[in-house]
Scaffold this motif. Structure first.
Motif, PDB file in Angstrom:
ATOM      1  N   SER A   5       0.816  -1.223   0.000  1.00 12.93           N
ATOM      2  CA  SER A   5       0.000   0.000   0.000  1.00 12.93           C
ATOM      3  C   SER A   5       0.845   1.267   0.000  1.00 12.93           C
ATOM      4  CB  SER A   5      -0.903   0.049   1.241  1.00 12.93           C
ATOM      5  OG  SER A   5      -1.847  -0.979   1.222  1.00 12.93           O
ATOM      6  N   PHE A   6       2.086   1.153   0.529  1.00 13.69           N
ATOM      7  CA  PHE A   6       2.895   2.354   0.739  1.00 13.69           C
ATOM      8  C   PHE A   6       4.219   2.328  -0.016  1.00 13.69           C
ATOM      9  CE2 PHE A   6      -0.085   2.199   4.207  1.00 13.69           C
ATOM     10  CZ  PHE A   6      -0.440   3.519   4.390  1.00 13.69           C
ATOM     11  N   GLY A   7       4.388   1.343  -0.896  1.00 15.57           N
ATOM     12  CA  GLY A   7       5.565   1.353  -1.758  1.00 15.57           C
ATOM     13  C   GLY A   7       5.366   2.385  -2.850  1.00 15.57           C
ATOM     14  N   GLN A   8       6.394   2.604  -3.642  1.00  8.72           N
ATOM     15  CA  GLN A   8       6.336   3.698  -4.608  1.00  8.72           C
ATOM     16  C   GLN A   8       5.141   3.612  -5.563  1.00  8.72           C
ATOM     17  OE1 GLN A   8       9.997   4.965  -6.068  1.00  8.72           O
ATOM     18  NE2 GLN A   8       9.089   6.519  -7.383  1.00  8.72           N
TER      19      GLN A   8
ATOM     20  N   LEU B 184       1.872   3.973  -3.740  1.00 10.96           N
ATOM     21  CA  LEU B 184       1.639   5.344  -3.265  1.00 10.96           C
ATOM     22  C   LEU B 184       1.118   6.235  -4.385  1.00 10.96           C
ATOM     23  CD1 LEU B 184       4.489   6.481  -0.852  1.00 10.96           C
ATOM     24  CD2 LEU B 184       2.036   6.498  -0.440  1.00 10.96           C
ATOM     25  N   TYR B 185       1.742   6.117  -5.548  1.00  6.25           N
ATOM     26  CA  TYR B 185       1.263   6.938  -6.664  1.00  6.25           C
ATOM     27  C   TYR B 185      -0.200   6.642  -6.953  1.00  6.25           C
ATOM     28  CZ  TYR B 185       5.799   8.879  -7.872  1.00  6.25           C
ATOM     29  OH  TYR B 185       6.966   9.585  -7.848  1.00  6.25           O
TER      30      TYR B 185
ATOM     31  N   ASN C  96      -2.430   5.287  -4.833  1.00  2.00           N
ATOM     32  CA  ASN C  96      -3.296   5.646  -3.713  1.00  2.00           C
ATOM     33  C   ASN C  96      -3.443   7.154  -3.529  1.00  2.00           C
ATOM     34  OD1 ASN C  96      -4.061   3.093  -2.929  1.00  2.00           O
ATOM     35  ND2 ASN C  96      -2.242   2.786  -1.669  1.00  2.00           N
ATOM     36  N   LEU C  97      -2.407   7.903  -3.885  1.00  2.00           N
ATOM     37  CA  LEU C  97      -2.485   9.353  -3.691  1.00  2.00           C
ATOM     38  C   LEU C  97      -3.526   9.999  -4.599  1.00  2.00           C
ATOM     39  CD1 LEU C  97       1.271  10.266  -3.217  1.00  2.00           C
ATOM     40  CD2 LEU C  97      -0.554  10.633  -1.571  1.00  2.00           C
ATOM     41  N   GLU C  98      -3.930   9.259  -5.636  1.00  3.45           N
ATOM     42  CA  GLU C  98      -4.987   9.795  -6.497  1.00  3.45           C
ATOM     43  C   GLU C  98      -6.348   9.722  -5.834  1.00  3.45           C
ATOM     44  OE1 GLU C  98      -5.104   8.083 -10.397  1.00  3.45           O
ATOM     45  OE2 GLU C  98      -2.959   7.650 -10.260  1.00  3.45           O
ATOM     46  N   ASP C  99      -6.416   8.927  -4.793  1.00  8.08           N
ATOM     47  CA  ASP C  99      -7.691   8.700  -4.112  1.00  8.08           C
ATOM     48  C   ASP C  99      -7.783   9.703  -2.963  1.00  8.08           C
ATOM     49  OD1 ASP C  99      -9.662   7.851  -2.407  1.00  8.08           O
ATOM     50  OD2 ASP C  99      -9.161   5.721  -2.581  1.00  8.08           O
ATOM     51  N   LEU C 100      -8.648  10.679  -3.123  1.00  9.23           N
ATOM     52  CA  LEU C 100      -8.691  11.752  -2.126  1.00  9.23           C
ATOM     53  C   LEU C 100      -9.071  11.249  -0.742  1.00  9.23           C
ATOM     54  CD1 LEU C 100     -10.094  14.883  -3.937  1.00  9.23           C
ATOM     55  CD2 LEU C 100      -7.748  14.192  -3.481  1.00  9.23           C
TER      56      LEU C 100
ATOM     57  N   TRP D  81      -8.278   8.350   0.508  1.00 10.82           N
ATOM     58  CA  TRP D  81      -7.057   7.716   1.029  1.00 10.82           C
ATOM     59  C   TRP D  81      -6.070   8.790   1.479  1.00 10.82           C
ATOM     60  CZ3 TRP D  81      -1.826   7.290   0.469  1.00 10.82           C
ATOM     61  CH2 TRP D  81      -1.214   6.110   0.931  1.00 10.82           C
ATOM     62  N   LEU D  82      -5.854   9.762   0.601  1.00 11.35           N
ATOM     63  CA  LEU D  82      -4.922  10.850   0.915  1.00 11.35           C
ATOM     64  C   LEU D  82      -5.352  11.571   2.191  1.00 11.35           C
ATOM     65  CD1 LEU D  82      -2.565  12.761   0.195  1.00 11.35           C
ATOM     66  CD2 LEU D  82      -4.173  14.067  -1.192  1.00 11.35           C
TER      67      LEU D  82
ATOM     68  N   ALA E   8       4.752  11.007   3.155  1.00  5.96           N
ATOM     69  CA  ALA E   8       5.232  10.003   2.198  1.00  5.96           C
ATOM     70  C   ALA E   8       6.746   9.965   2.072  1.00  5.96           C
ATOM     71  CB  ALA E   8       4.582  10.203   0.820  1.00  5.96           C
TER      72      ALA E   8
ATOM     73  N   MET F  15      -6.287   1.098  -3.803  1.00  6.93           N
ATOM     74  CA  MET F  15      -7.216   0.592  -2.801  1.00  6.93           C
ATOM     75  C   MET F  15      -6.950   1.271  -1.471  1.00  6.93           C
ATOM     76  SD  MET F  15      -8.756  -1.188  -4.799  1.00  6.93           S
ATOM     77  CE  MET F  15     -10.085  -1.723  -3.778  1.00  6.93           C
ATOM     78  N   THR F  16      -7.872   1.129  -0.573  1.00  5.13           N
ATOM     79  CA  THR F  16      -7.745   1.901   0.652  1.00  5.13           C
ATOM     80  C   THR F  16      -7.577   1.005   1.880  1.00  5.13           C
ATOM     81  OG1 THR F  16     -10.120   1.906   0.975  1.00  5.13           O
ATOM     82  CG2 THR F  16      -9.192   3.713  -0.294  1.00  5.13           C
TER      83      THR F  16
ATOM     84  N   LEU G  34      12.139   6.588  -0.803  1.00  3.92           N
ATOM     85  CA  LEU G  34      10.907   6.874  -1.479  1.00  3.92           C
ATOM     86  C   LEU G  34      10.350   8.157  -0.880  1.00  3.92           C
ATOM     87  CD1 LEU G  34       8.222   4.152  -1.876  1.00  3.92           C
ATOM     88  CD2 LEU G  34       7.755   6.583  -1.925  1.00  3.92           C
TER      89      LEU G  34
ATOM     90  N   LEU H 272       8.264  11.518  -1.877  1.00  8.13           N
ATOM     91  CA  LEU H 272       7.529  12.187  -2.945  1.00  8.13           C
ATOM     92  C   LEU H 272       7.838  13.666  -2.891  1.00  8.13           C
ATOM     93  CD1 LEU H 272       4.049  10.518  -2.806  1.00  8.13           C
ATOM     94  CD2 LEU H 272       5.979   9.999  -4.261  1.00  8.13           C
TER      95      LEU H 272
ATOM     96  N   VAL I 111       1.011  12.369 -10.604  1.00  8.02           N
ATOM     97  CA  VAL I 111      -0.208  11.590 -10.420  1.00  8.02           C
ATOM     98  C   VAL I 111      -1.387  12.309 -11.042  1.00  8.02           C
ATOM     99  CG1 VAL I 111       0.705  10.489  -8.363  1.00  8.02           C
ATOM    100  CG2 VAL I 111      -0.809  12.457  -8.159  1.00  8.02           C
TER     101      VAL I 111
ATOM    102  N   SER J 266      -7.202  14.125 -10.540  1.00  6.26           N
ATOM    103  CA  SER J 266      -7.947  14.466  -9.328  1.00  6.26           C
ATOM    104  C   SER J 266      -7.026  15.145  -8.327  1.00  6.26           C
ATOM    105  CB  SER J 266      -8.541  13.210  -8.706  1.00  6.26           C
ATOM    106  OG  SER J 266      -7.523  12.265  -8.465  1.00  6.26           O
ATOM    107  N   LEU J 267      -5.851  14.570  -8.186  1.00  8.48           N
ATOM    108  CA  LEU J 267      -4.926  15.145  -7.223  1.00  8.48           C
ATOM    109  C   LEU J 267      -4.300  16.425  -7.744  1.00  8.48           C
ATOM    110  CD1 LEU J 267      -3.657  14.789  -4.491  1.00  8.48           C
ATOM    111  CD2 LEU J 267      -1.832  13.489  -5.560  1.00  8.48           C
TER     112      LEU J 267
END
Lengths: 246, 63
Positions: A47-50, A53-54, A56-60, A62-63, A86, B1-2, B34, B36, B44, B47-48
């Protein structure tokens, strides 16, 4: 080999009691080196590897959850240098290495924020008065142009007055603070505000001056007719913890 | 996924946009395996990017 990484929350001067749950639901822990304590959490790299992360960060949502969890851990630490969201290391050894390499910078940053707190001050323009309803009668072209010109120059005057008052507010508040910083203006839709943002400021304020600072913000808000002044915080010193470049 | 991201244990009443100003553009940047950077985050999707249009590199007052 490892399927977990070390998520770095913050660096502080002494070991701290276990903070609340972290970004991955883990219990954050301390890694010590060079007289410094890094607060880290073990996060699964799926979930938190590179790549994850890219994605998941698109998911507001989640962010938003991760940002709030990151902040919640940092907010429990009394004197702290927050680390940007991150930042993930392979293992504890790498975290210790960073603490050792940057020890002088971290110690300097910790001294800068000790006994001080960040406060945010957002300045918005007071909305223009609603123009008088256009007359039902047909209007001559000249009258229309004159009305448009008057409206434009009224708007210009309002914007100028808002900018001037915001500048005065900043001068007054900066005098009560140790340091200040201008954040970029926030997007109006995201901020959920109906009026234009004029300044997005942050101040580092000595804790014993915090009440005076808050009072000054309220006074500025009441005194200024062209702007609205809003206090946010207290914040961990996100805006004032920058290390000098190595 | 969340999966694996619980609600934080301590929730202060903080507006997301104010928080993102700080956790994405503020805070110390150290080299990680890693990390960012803002430039990376720009990669990305849309949306973001909309969200981040209000968040650019921080300009600390003391630098």
């Amino acid at each position: 080999m490892s399927e977990h990484g070390c998520w770095l929350y913050a660096v502080t001067g002494k070991a701290v009691p276990a903070p609340p749950r972290g970004v991955a639901g883990e219990t954050p822990r301390c890694v010590e080196a060079a007289g410094l304590v890094a607060v880290v959490g073990d996060v699964p790299l799926d979930s938190f590897g590179q790549d994850a992360l890219y994605r998941n960060l698109e998911d507001l949502d989640w962010l938003s959850r991760v940002a709030r969890a990151h902040d919640a851990v940092i907010a429990t630490l009394p004197t702290v240098v927050p680390i940007r969201l991150a930042t993930v290391y392979r293992d504890d050894a790498r975290v210790r290495e960073v603490l050792e390499q940057r020890a002088a910078d971290f110690h300097r940053a910790l001294r800068r924020v000790t006994g001080r707190t960040e406060w945010g001050v957002k300045v918005f323009a007071v909305p223009e008065p609603v123009p008088a309803a256009a007359s039902a009668r047909p209007e001559s072209g000249t009258a229309y142009l004159a009305r448009r010109r008057a409206a434009l120059s009224r708007r210009e005057r309002l914007e100028q007055r808002a900018a001037e008052q915001a500048r005065d507010v900043h001068i007054g508040l900066a005098a009560l603070a140790v340091a200040s910083c201008d954040h970029p203006l926030q997007n109006r839709a995201l901020a959920g505000e109906h009026t234009r943002m004029v300044r997005n400021l942050a101040y580092l304020v000595a804790d014993d001056r915090a009440p005076a600072f808050a009072d000054a913000v309220t006074a500025c808000d009441q005194r200024s007719d062209a702007i609205r002044v809003q206090l946010t915080g207290p914040w961990p010193p996100y805006s004032f913890a920058a290390l000098e470049e190595p | 996924m969340t999966e694996g991201v619980p609600a934080p244990a301590l929730e202060r009443p903080v507006a997301l946009v104010d928080l993102l100003d700080r956790v994405l553009a503020g805070g110390v940047v150290v080299s990680g395996e890693l990390t960012l950077s803002i430039a990376d985050v720009d990669l990305v999707h849309i949306s973001l990017r909309t969200l981040l249009s209000s968040i650019t590199a921080l300009r600390p007052a003391d630098e």
